[in-house]
Enzyme design. Structure first.
Site, PDB file in Angstrom:
ATOM      1  N   PHE A 152       0.814  -1.227   0.000  1.00 15.13           N
ATOM      2  CA  PHE A 152       0.000   0.000   0.000  1.00 15.13           C
ATOM      3  C   PHE A 152       0.844   1.272   0.000  1.00 15.13           C
ATOM      4  O   PHE A 152       0.350   2.353   0.263  1.00 15.13           O
ATOM      5  CB  PHE A 152      -0.962  -0.010   1.198  1.00 15.13           C
ATOM      6  CG  PHE A 152      -1.913  -1.180   1.161  1.00 15.13           C
ATOM      7  CD1 PHE A 152      -3.055  -1.134   0.377  1.00 15.13           C
ATOM      8  CD2 PHE A 152      -1.636  -2.345   1.856  1.00 15.13           C
ATOM      9  CE1 PHE A 152      -3.911  -2.225   0.303  1.00 15.13           C
ATOM     10  CE2 PHE A 152      -2.481  -3.443   1.795  1.00 15.13           C
ATOM     11  CZ  PHE A 152      -3.622  -3.377   1.014  1.00 15.13           C
ATOM     12  N   CYS A 260      -0.880   3.255 -10.681  1.00 16.37           N
ATOM     13  CA  CYS A 260      -1.756   2.378  -9.890  1.00 16.37           C
ATOM     14  C   CYS A 260      -3.248   2.627 -10.099  1.00 16.37           C
ATOM     15  O   CYS A 260      -3.966   1.739 -10.552  1.00 16.37           O
ATOM     16  CB  CYS A 260      -1.405   2.517  -8.417  1.00 16.37           C
ATOM     17  SG  CYS A 260       0.332   2.235  -8.101  1.00 16.37           S
TER      18      CYS A 260
HETATM   19  C1  UGA Z   1      -1.507   4.678  -4.779  1.00 18.45           C
HETATM   20  C2  UGA Z   1      -2.091   4.381  -3.374  1.00 18.45           C
HETATM   21  O1  UGA Z   1      -2.301   5.608  -2.671  1.00 18.45           O
HETATM   22  C3  UGA Z   1      -1.144   3.480  -2.562  1.00 18.45           C
HETATM   23  O2  UGA Z   1      -1.747   3.140  -1.320  1.00 18.45           O
HETATM   24  C4  UGA Z   1      -0.877   2.184  -3.361  1.00 18.45           C
HETATM   25  O3  UGA Z   1       0.048   1.351  -2.702  1.00 18.45           O
HETATM   26  C5  UGA Z   1      -0.312   2.561  -4.730  1.00 18.45           C
HETATM   27  O4  UGA Z   1      -1.242   3.421  -5.416  1.00 18.45           O
HETATM   28  C6  UGA Z   1      -0.104   1.282  -5.507  1.00 18.45           C
HETATM   29  O5  UGA Z   1      -1.092   0.596  -5.811  1.00 18.45           O
HETATM   30  O6  UGA Z   1       1.043   0.863  -5.699  1.00 18.45           O
HETATM   31  P1  UGA Z   1       0.380   6.355  -5.740  1.00 18.45           P
HETATM   32  O7  UGA Z   1      -0.146   5.975  -7.088  1.00 18.45           O
HETATM   33  O8  UGA Z   1       1.854   6.313  -5.490  1.00 18.45           O
HETATM   34  O9  UGA Z   1      -0.285   5.417  -4.597  1.00 18.45           O
HETATM   35  O10 UGA Z   1      -0.061   7.855  -5.484  1.00 18.45           O
HETATM   36  P2  UGA Z   1      -1.228   8.613  -4.679  1.00 18.45           P
HETATM   37  O11 UGA Z   1      -0.594   9.492  -3.683  1.00 18.45           O
HETATM   38  O12 UGA Z   1      -2.273   7.691  -4.224  1.00 18.45           O
HETATM   39  O13 UGA Z   1      -1.820   9.552  -5.858  1.00 18.45           O
HETATM   40  C7  UGA Z   1      -2.456   9.009  -7.017  1.00 18.45           C
HETATM   41  C8  UGA Z   1      -3.054  10.108  -7.874  1.00 18.45           C
HETATM   42  O14 UGA Z   1      -4.192  10.663  -7.233  1.00 18.45           O
HETATM   43  C9  UGA Z   1      -2.121  11.292  -8.160  1.00 18.45           C
HETATM   44  O15 UGA Z   1      -2.229  11.646  -9.532  1.00 18.45           O
HETATM   45  C10 UGA Z   1      -2.647  12.405  -7.292  1.00 18.45           C
HETATM   46  O16 UGA Z   1      -2.407  13.696  -7.824  1.00 18.45           O
HETATM   47  C11 UGA Z   1      -4.127  12.081  -7.274  1.00 18.45           C
HETATM   48  N1  UGA Z   1      -4.842  12.632  -6.094  1.00 18.45           N
HETATM   49  C12 UGA Z   1      -4.573  12.158  -4.856  1.00 18.45           C
HETATM   50  C13 UGA Z   1      -5.792  13.618  -6.288  1.00 18.45           C
HETATM   51  O17 UGA Z   1      -6.071  14.059  -7.427  1.00 18.45           O
HETATM   52  N2  UGA Z   1      -6.469  14.084  -5.187  1.00 18.45           N
HETATM   53  C14 UGA Z   1      -6.236  13.626  -3.937  1.00 18.45           C
HETATM   54  O18 UGA Z   1      -6.899  14.110  -2.981  1.00 18.45           O
HETATM   55  C15 UGA Z   1      -5.255  12.645  -3.763  1.00 18.45           C
END
Ligand code: UGA
Length: 429
Positions: A152, A260
């Site tokens: 995660f 992801c």
């Molecule tokens: C995500 C999950 O959060 C991790 O728990 C998981 O382990 C990982 O995928 C995976 O499956 O390996 P990650 O893709 O590294 O992690 O990044 P996040 O921080 O979750 O962000 C994902 C996307 O959502 C980004 O483009 C971010 O800008 C966007 N986001 C995030 C938003 O647009 N709004 C938010 O409030 C949060």
């Protein structure tokens, strides 16, 4: 304990380094000589804060080994983690070919008793196929148990997420494997959920898809707030104060990207279809996400009347801050659309320019944020790097030719920006 990781992407490399730091002997197996040679020298292929230091420390201590060869690692390992990529196929299903290739090799090298655990995100029931391959390939006297231990961690905070996760999920039907895996995870102080393999695999897809759903919901509320005159950020803040909802993953913006969420939402839709269930909610989550990405271009075009011949300065290319990862970054679709509409693009990112240059053609990559902004008719802020928050908007105004700003991550204060003479638009307000 002796542990092997197959794969040195974010998941494999970070988890391997952390388990080595706990005192285990850890092997990491890759298949590209150049990458493995670099890793041995402590040169890591990804940008992740603190990782290079952690890798070097454990290589120097003789606990972390990188190799192309399965022979020194697998026969002596108590646990083998599979942590290779499962990118989406054109159909949306996860591509499991690399998984099955490495499982064949693992099978051939098994000796004694080994726990084979999948860290890669794989569709429910993939472990049945893994069992078949291992049974076919292994020597008669070798035995194994299977487990699913989904990961995660988030890019950018990968080490702290691994050291202090909200939970550790261990899925296996074997008590012996469960014991071994619980022992390995002992230094991590958190709640452990013990379950079967299918449930563990499903927890991963269900969690990522739910987080993506939260983001699309926030983007839909932001859009509706813009249309009705409500302050979308206040609406979401108010919602997030209800601790049944909470404020995490409720920030609207240019949509979610990365390696992801887009892939796992697609895969869960495909898995559902395969089992005769139409997960319409997730199809809508994807549609809203695409709409949120394209809305940034529409806002820019509306502000300038036309994008034809206009210079667009872009700050931020990575799918989120503190990473150089460009996989499924919203900036790619946004830039493609800007170019289609006749704009010229100058873009800057503190870490992702090199990777972006391999994915995006026909634009100028700036060497600094100042250079990207200089002479721009409009500025699009696409990734909320702290470097951009630290910039003086007054100086940005002087450098630009125009005064239009689309702040896709709501980092600036609208009234202050307007006071400085900008025509400013954010998301949801
Ligand atoms: C995500 C999950 O959060 C991790 O728990 C998981 O382990 C990982 O995928 C995976 O499956 O390996 P990650 O893709 O590294 O992690 O990044 P996040 O921080 O979750 O962000 C994902 C996307 O959502 C980004 O483009 C971010 O800008 C966007 N986001 C995030 C938003 O647009 N709004 C938010 O409030 C949060």
């Amino acid at each position: 304990m002796k542990v092997t990781f197959i794969g040195h992407g974010y998941v494999g490399l970070v988890t391997a380094a952390v388990f080595a730091d706990f005192g285990n002997t850890v092997y990491v197996i890759g298949h590209t000589k150049e990458k493995i040679d670099n890793l041995k020298k402590g040169i890591i292929p990804i940008f992740e804060s603190g990782l290079a230091e952690l890798v070097r420390k454990n290589v120097d201590a003789g606990r972390l080994h990188f190799t192309l060869d399965y022979t020194p690692a697998i026969p002596h390992s108590d646990i083998v983690f599979i942590a290779v990529g499962t990118p989406p196929l054109a159909t949306g299903e996860a591509d499991l070919s690399t998984i099955f290739e490495v499982v064949e090799k693992i099978g051939k090298h098994l000796s004694g008793y080994t726990v084979v655990a999948t860290k890669s995100t794989v569709p429910v029931r993939t472990n049945r196929k893994i069992r078949e391959i291992l049974d076919k390939e292994k020597k008669k006297d070798a035995s194994f148990d299977l487990a699913s231990t989904p990961e995660f961690l988030r890019e950018g905070t990968a080490i702290s997420d691994t050291l202090a996760p909200d939970r550790v999920v261990i899925g296996t039907d074997s008590e012996r494997a469960q014991k071994v895996l619980v022992e390995l995870h002992k230094p991590i102080e958190t709640q452990i959920i013990l379950t079967n393999i299918e449930t563990a695999e499903m927890i991963k897809y269900a969690s990522n898809s739910f987080l993506a759903t939260k983001i699309s919901y926030a983007n839909a509320i932001a859009k509706l707030s813009e249309l009705t005159g409500a302050d979308g950020l206040k609406v979401l803040e108010g919602m997030g104060m209800d601790n049944r909802i909470n404020n995490k993953f409720l920030s609207p913006g240019a949509g979610y990207g990365g390696s992801c969420f887009p892939k796992d939402v697609q895969a869960l839709i495909s898995i559902s279809r395969e089992y005769g269930y139409d997960f319409g909610l997730l199809r809508e989550v994807e549609r809203i996400n695409q709409e949120a990405i394209m809305d940034i271009v529409q806002k820019a075009e509306k502000m300038l009347s036309t994008l034809e011949g206009k210079t667009v300065g872009i700050l931020g290319l990575a799918f989120k801050p503190n990473t150089d990862d460009m996989r499924d970054a919203p900036s790619i679709d946004i830039i493609r659309e800007l170019l289609d509409r006749g704009a010229k693009v100058k873009a800057y990112d503190p870490e992702a320019v090199k990777v972006a240059a391999t994915k995006i053609k026909g634009i100028e990559f700036a060497k600094s944020a100042r250079e990207a902004v200089e002479g721009a008719d409009i500025l699009l802020l696409l990734t909320e790097w702290n470097d951009f928050r630290k910039m003086d908007p007054g100086e940005i105004k002087k450098l630009m030719r125009g005064k239009a700003v689309v702040d896709a991550r709501n980092i600036w204060d609208p009234s202050e920006m307007r006071k400085l003479g900008f025509e400013y638009i954010g998301v949801g307000r």
